[in-house]
Enzyme design. Structure first.
Site, PDB file in Angstrom:
ATOM      1  N   LEU A 183       6.572  11.950   2.840  1.00 37.89           N
ATOM      2  CA  LEU A 183       6.709  10.546   3.277  1.00 37.89           C
ATOM      3  C   LEU A 183       7.288   9.660   2.176  1.00 37.89           C
ATOM      4  CD1 LEU A 183       3.623   9.592   5.437  1.00 37.89           C
ATOM      5  CD2 LEU A 183       5.673  10.821   6.053  1.00 37.89           C
ATOM      6  N   SER A 208      11.037  -3.737  -1.758  1.00 32.80           N
ATOM      7  CA  SER A 208      11.307  -3.496  -0.332  1.00 32.80           C
ATOM      8  C   SER A 208      12.806  -3.469  -0.010  1.00 32.80           C
ATOM      9  CB  SER A 208      10.631  -4.575   0.520  1.00 32.80           C
ATOM     10  OG  SER A 208      10.991  -4.360   1.873  1.00 32.80           O
ATOM     11  N   LYS A 227      -1.311  -3.454   6.793  1.00 31.27           N
ATOM     12  CA  LYS A 227      -0.967  -2.934   8.122  1.00 31.27           C
ATOM     13  C   LYS A 227      -2.165  -2.935   9.079  1.00 31.27           C
ATOM     14  CE  LYS A 227       2.865  -0.134   6.504  1.00 31.27           C
ATOM     15  NZ  LYS A 227       3.551   1.160   6.505  1.00 31.27           N
ATOM     16  N   TYR A 236       9.879   8.513  -0.807  1.00 27.01           N
ATOM     17  CA  TYR A 236      11.310   8.685  -1.071  1.00 27.01           C
ATOM     18  C   TYR A 236      11.578   8.341  -2.527  1.00 27.01           C
ATOM     19  CZ  TYR A 236      10.981   3.791   0.341  1.00 27.01           C
ATOM     20  OH  TYR A 236      10.598   2.485   0.481  1.00 27.01           O
ATOM     21  N   GLY A 255      -4.929   9.057   4.522  1.00 23.06           N
ATOM     22  CA  GLY A 255      -4.865   7.596   4.391  1.00 23.06           C
ATOM     23  C   GLY A 255      -4.190   6.967   5.605  1.00 23.06           C
ATOM     24  N   ASP A 269       6.427   2.828  12.302  1.00 21.42           N
ATOM     25  CA  ASP A 269       6.379   3.894  11.292  1.00 21.42           C
ATOM     26  C   ASP A 269       6.198   5.256  11.977  1.00 21.42           C
ATOM     27  OD1 ASP A 269       6.534   2.359   8.960  1.00 21.42           O
ATOM     28  OD2 ASP A 269       4.359   2.111   8.825  1.00 21.42           O
TER      29      ASP A 269
HETATM   30  P1  NDP Z   1      -3.203   5.576   1.258  1.00 23.01           P
HETATM   31  O1  NDP Z   1      -3.529   4.939  -0.047  1.00 23.01           O
HETATM   32  O2  NDP Z   1      -3.800   5.042   2.515  1.00 23.01           O
HETATM   33  O3  NDP Z   1      -3.626   7.150   1.167  1.00 23.01           O
HETATM   34  C1  NDP Z   1      -3.272   7.924   0.041  1.00 23.01           C
HETATM   35  C2  NDP Z   1      -3.618   9.395   0.289  1.00 23.01           C
HETATM   36  O4  NDP Z   1      -3.106  10.147  -0.813  1.00 23.01           O
HETATM   37  C3  NDP Z   1      -5.129   9.673   0.356  1.00 23.01           C
HETATM   38  O5  NDP Z   1      -5.338  10.688   1.296  1.00 23.01           O
HETATM   39  C4  NDP Z   1      -5.423  10.157  -1.080  1.00 23.01           C
HETATM   40  O6  NDP Z   1      -6.522  11.033  -1.159  1.00 23.01           O
HETATM   41  C5  NDP Z   1      -4.162  10.932  -1.383  1.00 23.01           C
HETATM   42  N1  NDP Z   1      -3.895  11.073  -2.803  1.00 23.01           N
HETATM   43  C6  NDP Z   1      -3.608  10.081  -3.690  1.00 23.01           C
HETATM   44  N2  NDP Z   1      -3.377  10.607  -4.910  1.00 23.01           N
HETATM   45  C7  NDP Z   1      -3.517  11.958  -4.795  1.00 23.01           C
HETATM   46  C8  NDP Z   1      -3.397  13.034  -5.717  1.00 23.01           C
HETATM   47  N3  NDP Z   1      -3.088  12.844  -6.985  1.00 23.01           N
HETATM   48  N4  NDP Z   1      -3.595  14.299  -5.249  1.00 23.01           N
HETATM   49  C9  NDP Z   1      -3.907  14.505  -3.947  1.00 23.01           C
HETATM   50  N5  NDP Z   1      -4.048  13.521  -3.027  1.00 23.01           N
HETATM   51  C10 NDP Z   1      -3.836  12.259  -3.455  1.00 23.01           C
HETATM   52  O7  NDP Z   1      -1.614   5.607   1.315  1.00 23.01           O
HETATM   53  P2  NDP Z   1      -0.682   5.692   2.621  1.00 23.01           P
HETATM   54  O8  NDP Z   1      -1.199   6.751   3.526  1.00 23.01           O
HETATM   55  O9  NDP Z   1      -0.488   4.353   3.199  1.00 23.01           O
HETATM   56  O10 NDP Z   1       0.721   6.136   1.984  1.00 23.01           O
HETATM   57  C11 NDP Z   1       0.923   7.438   1.440  1.00 23.01           C
HETATM   58  C12 NDP Z   1       2.357   7.552   0.945  1.00 23.01           C
HETATM   59  O11 NDP Z   1       3.267   7.479   2.037  1.00 23.01           O
HETATM   60  C13 NDP Z   1       2.711   6.394   0.007  1.00 23.01           C
HETATM   61  O12 NDP Z   1       3.209   6.955  -1.172  1.00 23.01           O
HETATM   62  C14 NDP Z   1       3.759   5.597   0.736  1.00 23.01           C
HETATM   63  O13 NDP Z   1       4.774   5.148  -0.160  1.00 23.01           O
HETATM   64  C15 NDP Z   1       4.346   6.613   1.716  1.00 23.01           C
HETATM   65  N6  NDP Z   1       4.809   5.946   2.952  1.00 23.01           N
HETATM   66  C16 NDP Z   1       6.137   6.055   3.294  1.00 23.01           C
HETATM   67  C17 NDP Z   1       6.625   5.443   4.434  1.00 23.01           C
HETATM   68  C18 NDP Z   1       8.088   5.572   4.791  1.00 23.01           C
HETATM   69  O14 NDP Z   1       8.617   4.774   5.583  1.00 23.01           O
HETATM   70  N7  NDP Z   1       8.777   6.563   4.269  1.00 23.01           N
HETATM   71  C19 NDP Z   1       5.755   4.643   5.337  1.00 23.01           C
HETATM   72  C20 NDP Z   1       4.372   4.615   4.903  1.00 23.01           C
HETATM   73  C21 NDP Z   1       3.932   5.239   3.738  1.00 23.01           C
HETATM   74  P3  NDP Z   1      -8.042  10.460  -1.285  1.00 23.01           P
HETATM   75  O15 NDP Z   1      -8.463  10.145   0.118  1.00 23.01           O
HETATM   76  O16 NDP Z   1      -8.778  11.574  -1.902  1.00 23.01           O
HETATM   77  O17 NDP Z   1      -7.963   9.239  -2.167  1.00 23.01           O
END
Ligand code: NDP
Length: 266
Positions: free
Chosen positions: A200, A18, A65, A202, A123, A101
């Site tokens: 999203l 973090s 969260k 980095y 997600g 966020d």
């Molecule tokens: P979740 O675990 O809730 O959701 C992940 C999503 O990614 C799901 O829709 C999943 O699909 C999809 N997914 C995972 N792997 C693959 C793949 N190989 N191909 C296609 N789709 C895939 O995660 P979050 O929504 O919480 O976070 C997503 C990303 O955003 C994270 O990497 C996180 O680091 C980043 N993030 C950045 C922030 C920032 O401040 N910049 C803030 C919050 C998040 P399925 O439903 O099919 O499993």
């Protein structure tokens, strides 16, 4: 004897990576505020109440969260629609929850002209992005590997092949596994019609230990896989680092009860 500083912290699992302590402690020091910010590994959300009892404010990251809402006396703003918070502030014996966020994501767009957006992923972060875009009257469509999850989003259109989307947001965690969210040719077909893309994720910041490291990292970071793919298609792109900074600045505004403007903090 001087009083010990008020404590704030970020909770998550994992938490070692973090950047929040560097961002917040630098701001506290810059504004000469008697606060100190730590990071805590939280392995069981039921430990929240006892950990919060010594704190002035907190940030919450994955995977807590959604569950953190349970510990709020009041939830404010877009966090209510999202059903998740990332910031908690203690005021008048109440814990107030916010989601910075979503607002941080929107501020990162810096006023770009966007009428419609396609979100890749369904997600937790897709929920925050979707809520804030809809709040600003931007039409949202969604495409996810597991299609059935899209039905849990209100007011979202199904993705239509061939449609032009002004903004394409990668809200999947595919990049963390070293992949693009869709097969190359399909993603290329979507991106080449867009005016802006947003990842999203980095780039890895594991070597960042100090404010100086962080500033160097901001200036010299590499493109994520998705941003690099967008650039190959000559489409402007933004990675998740502005969003990370802006959500922290908005949380800082809350911790300081709006004593400083967003522009001053930025
Ligand atoms: P979740 O675990 O809730 O959701 C992940 C999503 O990614 C799901 O829709 C999943 O699909 C999809 N997914 C995972 N792997 C693959 C793949 N190989 N191909 C296609 N789709 C895939 O995660 P979050 O929504 O919480 O976070 C997503 C990303 O955003 C994270 O990497 C996180 O680091 C980043 N993030 C950045 C922030 C920032 O401040 N910049 C803030 C919050 C998040 P399925 O439903 O099919 O499993």
């Amino acid at each position: 004897m001087s009083e010990s500083p008020a404590l704030l912290a970020v909770f998550g699992n994992p938490i070692a990576h973090s950047l929040s302590p560097i961002i917040h402690n630098s701001l506290f020091s810059y504004f000469s505020l008697p606060y100190h910010y730590e990071k805590f590994l939280l392995t069981n959300h039921q430990d929240f109440p006892s950990l919060l009892s010594n704190l002035h404010g907190a940030n919450i990251t994955l995977p807590y969260k959604e569950v953190a809402i349970k510990y709020c006396d009041e939830v404010r703003g877009v966090a209510k629609e999202i059903g998740a918070i990332n910031t908690l502030y203690h005021q008048n014996n109440h814990w107030i929850g916010y989601n910075t966020d979503a607002e941080g994501f929107y501020l990162s767009l810096e006023g770009s002209e966007i009428r419609n957006a396609l979100i890749l992923g369904a997600g937790g972060s897709a929920r925050a992005v979707c809520a804030i875009l809809q709040k600003h009257n931007i039409e949202v469509s969604m495409l996810n590997r597991s299609a059935h999850k899209i039905a849990t989003f209100v007011g979202v259109k199904p993705y239509e092949r061939g449609e032009k989307y002004d903004l394409v947001v990668n809200a999947t965690s595919a990049g963390l596994q070293g992949s693009l969210p869709l097969e190359d040719s399909h993603l290329g077909e979507i991106i080449c019609k867009a005016t802006l893309t947003f990842d999203l994720i980095y780039p890895s910041s594991s070597s960042v230990k100090t404010l100086e490291d962080f500033l160097q990292f901001l200036r010299r970071r590499e493109d994520t896989l998705f941003c690099s793919f967008s650039k190959k298609h000559k489409i402007p792109t933004i990675d998740g680092l502005d969003m990370l900074c802006y959500q922290a600045f908005l949380a800082f505004e809350i911790f300081c009860e709006n004593a400083y403007s967003f522009e001053e903090i930025k």
